[in-house]
Design a protein around this motif. Structure first.
Motif, PDB file in Angstrom:
ATOM      1  N   THR A  12       0.829  -1.210   0.000  1.00 52.84           N
ATOM      2  CA  THR A  12       0.000   0.000   0.000  1.00 52.84           C
ATOM      3  C   THR A  12       0.860   1.255   0.000  1.00 52.84           C
ATOM      4  O   THR A  12       0.625   2.197  -0.762  1.00 52.84           O
ATOM      5  CB  THR A  12      -0.935   0.001   1.219  1.00 52.84           C
ATOM      6  N   LYS A  13       1.879   1.284   0.851  1.00 52.58           N
ATOM      7  CA  LYS A  13       2.759   2.451   0.904  1.00 52.58           C
ATOM      8  C   LYS A  13       3.557   2.594  -0.375  1.00 52.58           C
ATOM      9  O   LYS A  13       3.811   3.712  -0.841  1.00 52.58           O
ATOM     10  CB  LYS A  13       3.695   2.336   2.109  1.00 52.58           C
ATOM     11  N   ALA A  14       3.960   1.452  -0.958  1.00 50.87           N
ATOM     12  CA  ALA A  14       4.706   1.519  -2.216  1.00 50.87           C
ATOM     13  C   ALA A  14       3.838   2.103  -3.323  1.00 50.87           C
ATOM     14  O   ALA A  14       4.287   2.971  -4.100  1.00 50.87           O
ATOM     15  CB  ALA A  14       5.204   0.125  -2.603  1.00 50.87           C
ATOM     16  N   TRP A  15       2.589   1.640  -3.401  1.00 50.85           N
ATOM     17  CA  TRP A  15       1.695   2.180  -4.425  1.00 50.85           C
ATOM     18  C   TRP A  15       1.404   3.660  -4.173  1.00 50.85           C
ATOM     19  O   TRP A  15       1.276   4.438  -5.122  1.00 50.85           O
ATOM     20  CB  TRP A  15       0.391   1.386  -4.449  1.00 50.85           C
ATOM     21  N   ALA A  16       1.280   4.042  -2.894  1.00 54.46           N
ATOM     22  CA  ALA A  16       1.056   5.458  -2.578  1.00 54.46           C
ATOM     23  C   ALA A  16       2.230   6.307  -3.036  1.00 54.46           C
ATOM     24  O   ALA A  16       2.053   7.419  -3.570  1.00 54.46           O
ATOM     25  CB  ALA A  16       0.830   5.627  -1.075  1.00 54.46           C
ATOM     26  N   ALA A  17       3.463   5.797  -2.861  1.00 58.09           N
ATOM     27  CA  ALA A  17       4.644   6.529  -3.306  1.00 58.09           C
ATOM     28  C   ALA A  17       4.674   6.658  -4.821  1.00 58.09           C
ATOM     29  O   ALA A  17       4.951   7.737  -5.371  1.00 58.09           O
ATOM     30  CB  ALA A  17       5.912   5.839  -2.808  1.00 58.09           C
ATOM     31  N   VAL A  18       4.378   5.544  -5.512  1.00 60.23           N
ATOM     32  CA  VAL A  18       4.365   5.576  -6.979  1.00 60.23           C
ATOM     33  C   VAL A  18       3.280   6.513  -7.485  1.00 60.23           C
ATOM     34  O   VAL A  18       3.499   7.310  -8.424  1.00 60.23           O
ATOM     35  CB  VAL A  18       4.163   4.155  -7.544  1.00 60.23           C
ATOM     36  N   LEU A  19       2.082   6.442  -6.870  1.00 61.20           N
ATOM     37  CA  LEU A  19       0.977   7.304  -7.303  1.00 61.20           C
ATOM     38  C   LEU A  19       1.315   8.778  -7.106  1.00 61.20           C
ATOM     39  O   LEU A  19       1.059   9.609  -7.988  1.00 61.20           O
ATOM     40  CB  LEU A  19      -0.286   6.949  -6.517  1.00 61.20           C
ATOM     41  N   ALA A  20       1.919   9.120  -5.959  1.00 66.58           N
ATOM     42  CA  ALA A  20       2.287  10.514  -5.715  1.00 66.58           C
ATOM     43  C   ALA A  20       3.318  10.985  -6.729  1.00 66.58           C
ATOM     44  O   ALA A  20       3.254  12.121  -7.224  1.00 66.58           O
ATOM     45  CB  ALA A  20       2.832  10.668  -4.296  1.00 66.58           C
ATOM     46  N   ALA A  21       4.288  10.091  -7.070  1.00 64.69           N
ATOM     47  CA  ALA A  21       5.310  10.468  -8.049  1.00 64.69           C
ATOM     48  C   ALA A  21       4.696  10.693  -9.424  1.00 64.69           C
ATOM     49  O   ALA A  21       5.020  11.674 -10.121  1.00 64.69           O
ATOM     50  CB  ALA A  21       6.382   9.388  -8.117  1.00 64.69           C
ATOM     51  N   VAL A  22       3.796   9.799  -9.837  1.00 66.90           N
ATOM     52  CA  VAL A  22       3.165   9.930 -11.157  1.00 66.90           C
ATOM     53  C   VAL A  22       2.276  11.165 -11.208  1.00 66.90           C
ATOM     54  O   VAL A  22       2.275  11.921 -12.193  1.00 66.90           O
ATOM     55  CB  VAL A  22       2.358   8.653 -11.485  1.00 66.90           C
TER      56      VAL A  22
END
Length: 423
Positions: A12-22
């Motif tokens: 979940t945190k990894a996807w949140a980081a990727v989503l924020a970057a994108v």
């Protein structure tokens, strides 16, 4: 069970980081050219006002800036949960270019938007790009360690961060630095995108002085609403006491007399019965008028459009009503709009000398707009004893506005706006 939960949290945190970057990267890439174009056009258009060209172009340019800022407000709420309020002053839709231009330029929110554009092009661009840079930069270290350093160095020292890459050992050190940065990005990146929107909010949000003025205006309009309600209750009480109640008392006395005369003087009793019937008809008519003045049944049953049409049919002046409403507003808003239109129509009939009146009702851009136009002598003004000041107070209770255009000789156009949504 705990291992599965921790694994889910990591994903979940990894996807949140990727989503924020994108999201940040898309924001930086898409919004930078728009901000540059908006700022350039704004400066040029305002500079052309003295020669007249800017009078025509500025409303469109500033309207585009408002839409651009509103898009950022929406993204801030959807992506980061940050609310950025706006405080644009309403501009009547039928205002001429001169009034629209200077109405927008006198709006403090306009200048906040213009100030925000260069900040968005610089610090805003950096803060939006930072999540993507922090998340993707570590992968360069991994690629360097895989042997890309040979192609990148080209016989010279290649720097990855603060690590000088001159051979495979230092390339592995670059990969280690990349791993550290990736761990930092995993924890920090989701918190970086809100920094961009906080910067936007700091510039676009109204200052305390404007908010205090807003509170003052709302307090006055609410007080006016209470005073108006109290006056309306006194009027209802007076009308009931002097009208229907008096007639009902008279009917009761007549019926008492009829009981005594029905055997002794049938003819006199019949006259009193006819009189009681007339009093009952008059009392019923007065009660209907009183109810119509409180809240017309047609307004509750059929909506604002049909209520205004019914109102127009009772006027002694030819009145055309155009309605373009796809639904109904909330009852208090409909009531305020109805009685505002009713007051304006009454003023037109009494004071304008017009022989024709046009009423237009429509809803657009979140605003219920009612326009009353007459071909009378003109000269109407708010606060000039025309009753328009009361209409303005009534609309102000719902954050509505009133605009009057009434040059000497006519015609007179009164525009009323109420923010609302239609069901």
């Amino acid at each position: 069970m705990n291992t599965g939960t921790k694994s889910g949290d990591v994903r979940t945190k990894a996807w949140a980081a990727v989503l924020a970057a994108v999201q940040g990267l898309s924001l930086a890439v898409a919004m930078l050219p728009v901000a540059i174009v908006c700022f350039t056009l704004t400066v040029v258009s305002i500079g052309l006002i003295p020669i007249g060209i800017g009078i025509v172009t500025t409303p469109s340019v500033l309207g585009a800036v408002r839409r651009f800022a509103d898009t950022r407000r929406r993204l801030a709420a959807e992506w980061s949960g940050i609310r950025i309020p706006s405080a644009y002053r309403p501009i009547p839709p039928d205002a001429n270019p001169w009034a629209r231009t200077f109405g927008m330029l006198r709006d403090p929110q306009t200048w906040r938007d213009v100030l925000w554009l260069p900040v968005d092009m610089t610090a805003g661009f950096v803060t939006a790009l930072l999540p993507a840079a922090l998340l993707f930069y570590p992968f360069e270290g991994f690629v360097v360690a895989a042997g890309l350093w040979r192609a990148l160095s080209d016989g010279r020292t290649y720097w990855y961060g603060f690590v000088p890459v001159t051979g495979q050992p230092t390339a592995l050190a670059a990969a280690a630095l990349g791993a550290v940065l990736l761990v930092v990005a995993y924890h920090v990146t989701p918190r970086l995108l809100p920094v961009h929107f906080q910067l936007t909010r700091a510039i676009l949000v109204p200052d305390q002085g404007e908010l205090a003025e807003r509170v003052r205006v709302l307090t006055e309009t609410r007080r006016d609403a209470v005073d108006t309600s109290a006056a309306e209750l006194r009027r209802i009480e007076r009308d009931l006491h002097d009208g229907a109640q008096a007639r009902l008392v008279a009917m009761g006395m007549d019926l008492g007399t009829i009981e005594m005369l029905v055997d002794k003087d049938p003819a006199q009793a019949r006259e009193l019965i006819a009189q009681a019937r007339r009093n009952s008809v008059d009392a019923l008519a007065e009660l209907r008028d009183l109810v119509r003045g409180i809240h017309p049944p047609v307004l509750a049953e059929r909506g604002l459009g049909d209520a205004v049409r019914a109102l127009a049919l009772r006027l002694p002046v030819t009145t055309e009503v155009t309605v373009e409403l796809s639904g109904r507003a909330k009852a208090p808003v409909e009531s305020a709009a109805y009685f505002a239109v009713s007051e304006v129509l009454t003023n037109a009939v009494k004071h304008s000398g017009a022989d024709r009146i046009w009423v237009d009702l429509h809803h657009a851009d979140g605003m219920l707009r009612a326009t009353v136009t007459d071909n009378g002598r003109g000269g109407a003004a708010i606060g000039a004893g025309s009753g328009l000041a009361g209409v303005e107070r009534r609309l102000g209770t719902f954050d509505g506005v009133l605009a009057v255009s009434s040059p000497a000789g006519g015609p007179t156009m009164v525009t009323m706006e109420l923010p609302c949504a239609l069901s």
